[in-house]
Design an enzyme around this catalytic site. Structure first.
Site, PDB file in Angstrom:
ATOM      1  N   TYR A  61       0.867  -1.277  -0.105  1.00 25.02           N
ATOM      2  CA  TYR A  61       0.204   0.025  -0.070  1.00 25.02           C
ATOM      3  C   TYR A  61       0.986   1.271   0.068  1.00 25.02           C
ATOM      4  O   TYR A  61       1.593   1.454   1.157  1.00 25.02           O
ATOM      5  CB  TYR A  61      -0.855   0.178   1.045  1.00 25.02           C
ATOM      6  CG  TYR A  61      -1.874  -1.235   1.122  1.00 25.02           C
ATOM      7  CD1 TYR A  61      -2.436  -1.754   0.132  1.00 25.02           C
ATOM      8  CD2 TYR A  61      -2.841  -1.177   2.414  1.00 25.02           C
ATOM      9  CE1 TYR A  61      -3.262  -2.825   0.200  1.00 25.02           C
ATOM     10  CE2 TYR A  61      -3.846  -2.330   2.566  1.00 25.02           C
ATOM     11  CZ  TYR A  61      -3.928  -2.973   1.113  1.00 25.02           C
ATOM     12  OH  TYR A  61      -5.166  -3.885   1.397  1.00 25.02           O
ATOM     13  N   SER A  62       0.629   1.993  -1.090  1.00 21.60           N
ATOM     14  CA  SER A  62       1.359   3.287  -1.109  1.00 21.60           C
ATOM     15  C   SER A  62       2.887   3.266  -0.964  1.00 21.60           C
ATOM     16  O   SER A  62       3.574   3.878  -0.258  1.00 21.60           O
ATOM     17  CB  SER A  62       0.742   4.389  -0.175  1.00 21.60           C
ATOM     18  OG  SER A  62      -0.457   4.741  -0.321  1.00 21.60           O
TER      19      SER A  62
END
Length: 322
Positions: A61-62
């Site tokens: 995630y990110s």
């Protein structure tokens, strides 16, 4: 807040989990709609103050920044022994060989990287983000077992696969004395109910906790069909999950919500919580109202007639999100 056990384990988790894909540097990774740290922290604090102790993130995630933001916030706002912290492994973290997947090398590298970013010695739940067709499942299971025995994870979980794959993994783990999966994180909501056919009966029989992702269908169940947001415009994966035929279901959610005098999100989430196999839906939040609606849904009980109205327009489809 309500609490329950995760499957047949003794682990107590809130009946809602916070999905941390919403938190991360929007300039990194594939989520340009994610919230930077200064906007993420108030939401994490709000969740904790509301009694939510279950937080789910992932290494991918990110580009790892979700883990960094969540780790710092939890350290500042909560007691580590109270928090149930989950993360995931599988997604590609760097280019070239061994940058992703579920090989022993990848798992051993990525658990240490996740722990560094999260600022903790262990995670409570370490999950495989998807099935890896390129790595023997025996290799993956033994590596995960060693992660648990090393004290770097308390439990292991799986996500988004066919029921036969999950059954095979559980059988192999027990046959070899390895740690079995205690949870299944899968795609389940009013627009995608295919897990009810085989996966959920399997989880019920195995005593596996179920923590569905996208219980609000990427927000589509919370507003009129066709309404766009910054996330829908920047979420290519989400656009592939749902179809024009789903409009009738979204309209039904609107009718029930209007009669009840509550936001649609509460109705859609209350429907997921009706399923006795579901332990804790994973709710993403980018606004304070998202968490408020999620908590309120715990107190909303739909009757059988309302559930039937919500379910009536559903038609079989190919499972999505694998």
């Amino acid at each position: 807040m309500q609490y329950t056990r995760l499957g047949r384990t003794g682990l107590e988790v809130s009946r809602l989990a916070v999905g941390c894909m919403s938190f991360g540097d929007p300039q990194r990774g594939n989520h340009p709609w994610s919230l930077p740290e200064e906007e993420s922290r108030p939401l994490i604090k709000q969740a904790i103050e509301g009694g939510i102790n279950f937080f789910d993130t992932a290494n991918v995630y990110s580009d790892g920044t979700s883990e960094e933001i969540v780790g710092r916030a939890l350290k500042d706002f909560a007691d580590r022994d109270w928090v149930v912290l989950a993360t995931k492994v599988h997604g590609r973290m760097h280019e070239g060989p061994n940058g992703g997947g579920l090989s022993r090398k990848a798992i051993m590298t990525e658990i240490d990287a996740s722990l560094r970013r999260l600022g903790t010695d262990y995670v409570d739940l370490y999950q495989i983000h998807r099935w890896d067709p390129h790595t023997p499942i025996e290799e993956t299971l033994e590596a995960l077992h060693d992660v648990v025995k090393a004290g770097k994870a308390r439990y292991i979980g799986a996500s988004s696969m066919w029921a036969w794959q999950f059954s095979k993994a559980q059988h192999l783990a027990r046959a070899n004395g390895w740690t079995p999966f205690v949870s299944m994180q899968d795609h389940y909501n009013l627009l995608n109910r295919e897990e009810e056919r085989e996966m959920y009966p399997l989880c019920a029989d195995e005593g596996v906790g179920v923590i569905p992702w996208s219980p609000l269908a990427r927000g589509r169940l919370t507003r009129d069909w066709g309404t766009t947001t910054a996330r829908t415009e920047g979420d290519a994966f989400g656009r592939a999950l749902y179809h024009e035929s789903d409009k009738a279901i979204v309209d039904a959610v609107g009718r029930v919500a209007e009669r009840r005098g509550v936001p649609r999100a509460q109705v859609a989430l209350a429907w997921v919580l009706r399923n006795p196999v579901v332990t804790a839906p994973i709710v993403g939040a980018t606004k304070a109202s998202h968490l408020e609606d999620a908590v309120a849904a715990l107190g909303l009980t739909l009757d059988d007639a309302e559930a039937a109205e919500l379910e009536d327009a559903y038609t079989p489809r190919e499972p999505a999100g694998f």
